[in-house]
Write an enzyme that holds these catalytic residues in place. Sequence first.
Site, PDB file in Angstrom:
ATOM      1  N   ARG A  81       0.770  -1.206   0.184  1.00 25.86           N
ATOM      2  CA  ARG A  81       0.224  -0.125   0.279  1.00 25.86           C
ATOM      3  C   ARG A  81       1.415   1.242   0.128  1.00 25.86           C
ATOM      4  O   ARG A  81       2.135   1.142   0.319  1.00 25.86           O
ATOM      5  CB  ARG A  81      -0.546   0.519   0.903  1.00 25.86           C
ATOM      6  CG  ARG A  81      -0.519  -0.261   3.052  1.00 25.86           C
ATOM      7  CD  ARG A  81      -1.044   0.153   3.781  1.00 25.86           C
ATOM      8  NE  ARG A  81      -0.475   1.594   3.560  1.00 25.86           N
ATOM      9  CZ  ARG A  81       0.364   2.155   3.774  1.00 25.86           C
ATOM     10  NH1 ARG A  81       1.292   1.381   4.098  1.00 25.86           N
ATOM     11  NH2 ARG A  81       0.595   3.537   3.972  1.00 25.86           N
ATOM     12  N   ASP A 131      -2.217  11.013  -2.307  1.00 25.74           N
ATOM     13  CA  ASP A 131      -2.542   9.441  -3.087  1.00 25.74           C
ATOM     14  C   ASP A 131      -2.354  10.001  -4.312  1.00 25.74           C
ATOM     15  O   ASP A 131      -2.517   9.460  -5.243  1.00 25.74           O
ATOM     16  CB  ASP A 131      -3.607   9.208  -2.297  1.00 25.74           C
ATOM     17  CG  ASP A 131      -2.987   8.058  -1.222  1.00 25.74           C
ATOM     18  OD1 ASP A 131      -2.971   8.206  -0.199  1.00 25.74           O
ATOM     19  OD2 ASP A 131      -2.269   6.711  -1.881  1.00 25.74           O
TER      20      ASP A 131
HETATM   21  C1  LIG Z   1       3.548   8.036   0.451  1.00 26.98           C
HETATM   22  S1  LIG Z   1       2.387   7.549   1.220  1.00 26.98           S
HETATM   23  C2  LIG Z   1       0.713   8.408   0.550  1.00 26.98           C
HETATM   24  C3  LIG Z   1       0.359   7.846   0.991  1.00 26.98           C
HETATM   25  O1  LIG Z   1      -0.263   7.062   0.011  1.00 26.98           O
HETATM   26  C4  LIG Z   1      -0.557   7.449   2.447  1.00 26.98           C
HETATM   27  O2  LIG Z   1      -0.751   8.212   3.137  1.00 26.98           O
HETATM   28  C5  LIG Z   1      -2.039   7.454   2.553  1.00 26.98           C
HETATM   29  O3  LIG Z   1      -2.668   7.595   2.519  1.00 26.98           O
HETATM   30  C6  LIG Z   1      -1.973   5.188   2.159  1.00 26.98           C
HETATM   31  O4  LIG Z   1      -3.586   5.169   1.780  1.00 26.98           O
HETATM   32  P1  LIG Z   1      -3.278   3.084   2.139  1.00 26.98           P
HETATM   33  O5  LIG Z   1      -4.719   3.444   2.240  1.00 26.98           O
HETATM   34  O6  LIG Z   1      -3.086   2.670   4.120  1.00 26.98           O
HETATM   35  O7  LIG Z   1      -2.583   2.679   1.003  1.00 26.98           O
END
Ligand SMILES: CSC[C@@H](O)[C@@H](O)C(=O)COP(=O)(O)O
Length: 382
Positions: A56, A245
């Site tokens: 993730r 994201d």
């Molecule tokens: C460098 S990581 C930035 C984002 O990807 C992070 O903060 C995030 O929201 C990840 O969400 P996830 O649902 O755990 O994949």
Amino acid sequence: MPMEDHATAVLRWDESAEGAPKLVLLDQTRLPAEEVELVCKDVSDLVAAIRALSVRGAPLLGVTGGYGVALAAALGEDVAEAADRLASSRPTAVNLASGVRRVERAYRAAVGGGAGDEQAAAAALAEAKALHGEDAAASTRMAHLGRELLGELLPGRRLRLLTHCNTGRLVSGGRGTAFAVVSAVHDAGDLERLWVDETRPLLQGSRLTAYEAEREGMPYSVLADSAAGSLFAAGQVDAVLIGADRIAVDGSVANKVGSYPLAVLARHHGVPFLVVAPVTTVDGATENGRDIVVEQRPAGEVTQISSPSQPAGIAVGGGSVRLAPNGAEAYNPAFDVTPPHLVTAIVTEAGVVSPVTRETVAGLCSPSRTRTSRWGNGMMNA
Ligand SMILES: CSC[C@@H](O)[C@@H](O)C(=O)COP(=O)(O)O
């Protein structure tokens, strides 16, 4: 302790064993209880791992998607179909689709140039490895620029930084995004405390960021997300650092749900709110924050919690405990969108963007980007 010192890499391409290559992941749903590898033998395994959040975080999703295309090519799977399945396995992190398409393009270019199956698969793998390496380099640069920016904004003091979700080595080929900046501050002896939002419902903060902070020997405290307001009110937060994201051209920032309330709190209390993300997270095809597709996750992630062997509450089978009555419905967006006027600066490997406006962010997408040398006036030199 740096992640490389551990036997379990966050992600590795394994062609050492007999038989077909595999992609081996550190299963993030099992952290912090245990470091367990998850072996993905084909694209279906990988899509399942991405959906379950075993792997993730935006930058790592891009790298993983790229390796997924290489895996499909190496196994003789239908590459176009595999790329579509990978790219659509989670909708919000733009890096996933862009990583997949980049490696797919390399594969197609090789095929178009007359390469045979093996050569084309090798070209795909080389592109995935290049993407992995670039992500590591971007991380190093962001850490440097972010630390420099904090030094300008908050000179001459040890810092109390608040972060949300998980943005360290677990999401990157390098030290991460926002967490890489925190690490750089800590390395310089300037970190007074890292405040780690637990990040309900899947606890990426308490499970993963605290795990990384512990390993780096940082002074840190985990807090319930709802406790952040009282920390700001007590004057205990010098800056907020988060990842992203997807960043729209207007400067809106999609990140883990709970980021937007922190931005509102930060503005109210006059605290800098910094977003740290590689240029690959800026999506030139999404004009406005309202166009960002926010992933909706299953209700069970909010209404149940799993046993310690499934600590994320992701697998809600045996061993789970109900947190709400049977039949309770839930609102469970994985992300929220922070409008640009609440973002003090975006730190990328190409420079620091501030103020965050359509004009300055668009500069990151265009090939002829212009940079100024003073922070607060467009972009700082990278
Ligand atoms: C460098 S990581 C930035 C984002 O990807 C992070 O903060 C995030 O929201 C990840 O969400 P996830 O649902 O755990 O994949």
